[in-house]
Motif scaffolding. Structure first.
Motif, PDB file in Angstrom:
ATOM      1  N   ALA A  80       8.904   6.713  -1.649  1.00 12.65           N
ATOM      2  CA  ALA A  80       8.520   4.947  -2.150  1.00 12.65           C
ATOM      3  C   ALA A  80       8.872   3.898  -1.400  1.00 12.65           C
ATOM      4  O   ALA A  80       9.426   2.932  -2.229  1.00 12.65           O
ATOM      5  CB  ALA A  80       9.094   5.419  -3.682  1.00 12.65           C
ATOM      6  N   ARG A  81       8.319   3.623  -0.623  1.00 13.69           N
ATOM      7  CA  ARG A  81       8.442   2.559  -0.182  1.00 13.69           C
ATOM      8  C   ARG A  81       7.510   1.433  -0.839  1.00 13.69           C
ATOM      9  O   ARG A  81       7.514  -0.055  -0.265  1.00 13.69           O
ATOM     10  CB  ARG A  81       8.794   2.317   1.355  1.00 13.69           C
ATOM     11  CG  ARG A  81       8.825   3.303   2.382  1.00 13.69           C
ATOM     12  CD  ARG A  81       8.977   4.137   3.773  1.00 13.69           C
ATOM     13  NE  ARG A  81       9.486   3.104   4.300  1.00 13.69           N
ATOM     14  CZ  ARG A  81      10.021   2.583   5.244  1.00 13.69           C
ATOM     15  NH1 ARG A  81       9.386   3.695   6.438  1.00 13.69           N
ATOM     16  NH2 ARG A  81      10.957   1.642   6.207  1.00 13.69           N
ATOM     17  N   GLY A  82       6.791   1.617  -1.673  1.00 18.27           N
ATOM     18  CA  GLY A  82       6.142   0.475  -2.361  1.00 18.27           C
ATOM     19  C   GLY A  82       7.097   0.185  -3.501  1.00 18.27           C
ATOM     20  O   GLY A  82       6.762  -1.196  -3.884  1.00 18.27           O
ATOM     21  N   GLY A  83       8.202   0.459  -4.116  1.00 18.90           N
ATOM     22  CA  GLY A  83       9.351   0.194  -4.885  1.00 18.90           C
ATOM     23  C   GLY A  83       9.627   0.963  -5.787  1.00 18.90           C
ATOM     24  O   GLY A  83       8.663   1.997  -5.761  1.00 18.90           O
ATOM     25  N   VAL A  84      10.730   1.324  -6.314  1.00 17.31           N
ATOM     26  CA  VAL A  84      10.613   1.548  -7.723  1.00 17.31           C
ATOM     27  C   VAL A  84      10.854   1.196  -9.053  1.00 17.31           C
ATOM     28  O   VAL A  84      11.771   0.013  -9.156  1.00 17.31           O
ATOM     29  CB  VAL A  84      12.116   2.628  -6.769  1.00 17.31           C
ATOM     30  CG1 VAL A  84      12.623   3.233  -7.661  1.00 17.31           C
ATOM     31  CG2 VAL A  84      12.312   3.538  -6.039  1.00 17.31           C
ATOM     32  N   PHE A  85      10.587   1.639  -9.926  1.00 14.43           N
ATOM     33  CA  PHE A  85      10.656   0.916 -11.077  1.00 14.43           C
ATOM     34  C   PHE A  85      11.214   1.984 -12.122  1.00 14.43           C
ATOM     35  O   PHE A  85      11.042   3.262 -12.690  1.00 14.43           O
ATOM     36  CB  PHE A  85       9.341   0.525 -11.468  1.00 14.43           C
ATOM     37  CG  PHE A  85       8.369  -0.215 -10.479  1.00 14.43           C
ATOM     38  CD1 PHE A  85       8.398  -1.717 -11.086  1.00 14.43           C
ATOM     39  CD2 PHE A  85       8.165   0.306  -9.425  1.00 14.43           C
ATOM     40  CE1 PHE A  85       7.715  -1.995  -9.967  1.00 14.43           C
ATOM     41  CE2 PHE A  85       7.164  -0.897  -8.567  1.00 14.43           C
ATOM     42  CZ  PHE A  85       7.018  -1.952  -8.594  1.00 14.43           C
TER      43      PHE A  85
ATOM     44  N   GLY B  87       0.856  -1.427  -0.021  1.00 16.66           N
ATOM     45  CA  GLY B  87      -0.108  -0.029   0.081  1.00 16.66           C
ATOM     46  C   GLY B  87       0.532   1.160   0.464  1.00 16.66           C
ATOM     47  O   GLY B  87       0.229   2.776  -0.291  1.00 16.66           O
ATOM     48  N   ALA B  88       2.174   1.170   0.015  1.00 20.34           N
ATOM     49  CA  ALA B  88       3.166   2.458   0.139  1.00 20.34           C
ATOM     50  C   ALA B  88       2.990   3.092  -1.634  1.00 20.34           C
ATOM     51  O   ALA B  88       3.101   2.482  -2.176  1.00 20.34           O
ATOM     52  CB  ALA B  88       4.814   1.994   0.692  1.00 20.34           C
ATOM     53  N   PRO B  89       3.726   4.237  -1.277  1.00 14.37           N
ATOM     54  CA  PRO B  89       3.810   4.645  -2.962  1.00 14.37           C
ATOM     55  C   PRO B  89       4.738   4.282  -3.486  1.00 14.37           C
ATOM     56  O   PRO B  89       5.652   3.775  -3.115  1.00 14.37           O
ATOM     57  CB  PRO B  89       4.370   6.121  -2.716  1.00 14.37           C
ATOM     58  CG  PRO B  89       3.430   6.404  -1.235  1.00 14.37           C
ATOM     59  CD  PRO B  89       3.500   5.783  -0.228  1.00 14.37           C
TER      60      PRO B  89
END
Length: 328
Positions: free
Chosen positions: A250-255, A130-132
């Protein structure tokens, strides 16, 4: 009744167009060189002409993802002298539905639909549910978007992060920025982190004027000067991606998107990228825990456009199925 949506991922150099139905899956993908056309209308006319009259008649709307801001009535590419008005474009083609979005906005919409085979991990970390999420990367320019959750919905936020000022944190970076300042004036992120930026870094460091593709090819062959230029590029990329990850939390990931990211994919894990990404005191631990993935899907922007276009197509289908109402 028209029931398909034309979707397009329009970059500074090339464009990818396809058709999409209510399932959101791009089909009949065609790729065009932008240099072959005078502008947006000419390219779309040529694309529809190649598909034939029946396909053209089936198109009731379009979603265009462009490499530039798309939130006004007039849409312009950042790195090419192309522009269009949204109302004029819709009238010209007779579309019932039309939307224009930033290319990294489209990419962000597509990230949740990517599979494991479309991504390459850079280092470790576990995404926080659910994190950004941050989507960024170099191509013709440097794109930035965020994907945040609001209730059950995902919302995309965009900006022009590629135009943020670029500073230096080492003697080598200071030398690069000083050279770029002499050539370009105030230095921004995409002066270094873009296809032309990779070529610029290599020319400053080695004196050799190579294209970005040639730099990557030389690094792949093991040429030390080209590999050193790629490592400098990836160190800068890691630092900027870390800056943006902290800004967005952006603890939901970096793409990492963009053609240059995919081209450099074999070099990331043996480069300074991850170290520079994490080296942000006092928040190293937060970034160590943040997963980073390179997007290697061949047409990721179309996946996102397909998600948006699929929703449009559903409204067209619903309209055709709606029973006629008769007033007595």
């Amino acid at each position: 009744m028209p029931h398909l949506i034309l979707i397009a991922d329009i970059g500074g150099t090339s464009s990818r167009l396809a058709l999409v139905g209510a399932d959101g899956a791009p089909r009949d993908i065609q790729i065009h060189r932008n240099d072959d056309f005078a502008g947006f209308k000419e390219m779309i006319e040529a694309d529809l002409g190649q598909r034939g009259p029946a396909a053209r008649a089936s198109v009731g709307g379009a979603v265009l993802a462009v490499a530039g801001p798309a939130d006004g009535e007039t849409v312009k590419l950042t790195n090419r002298d192309w522009a269009f008005g949204k109302r004029d474009m819709r009238r010209h083609f007779g579309w019932q539905k039309f939307a224009a979005v930033n290319d990294f906005e489209a990419l962000a919409h597509g990230v949740p639909a990517l599979g494991a085979g479309d991504l390459i991990a850079v280092g470790g970390g576990v995404a926080m549910e659910g994190a950004p999420m941050l989507i960024c990367g170099p191509g013709t320019g440097f794109g930035v978007a965020g994907l945040v959750r609001s209730g059950r919905q995902r919302i995309v936020v965009t900006g022009e992060g590629g135009r943020a000022r670029l500073g230096a944190v080492s003697t080598e970076e200071a030398r690069l920025v000083a050279h770029m300042q002499e050539e370009l004036g105030p230095v921004v992120v995409e002066h270094a982190l873009s296809g032309s930026g990779l070529a610029r870094i290599h020319r400053i460091l080695s004196g050799a004027p190579l294209s970005p593709e040639a730099v990557i090819a030389a690094a792949t062959r093991g040429e030390s000067a080209a590999r050193a230029s790629c490592d400098v590029f990836l160190r800068l990329f890691g630092r900027i991606a870390g800056d943006l990850a902290l800004t967005l939390n952006a603890r939901g990931g970096v793409f990492l998107g963009g053609g240059v990211s995919a081209g450099l994919a074999p070099f990331f894990n043996d480069s300074p990228f991850r170290e520079a990404f994490e080296e942000h005191p006092p928040h190293q631990a937060r970034l160590v825990e943040t997963p980073v993935h390179i997007i290697v899907h061949p047409t990721p922007g179309l996946i996102g456009c397909g998600q948006l276009g699929g929703r449009m197509a559903k409204t067209l289908v619903a309209k055709t199925l709606r029973p006629n109402l008769h007033v007595v």
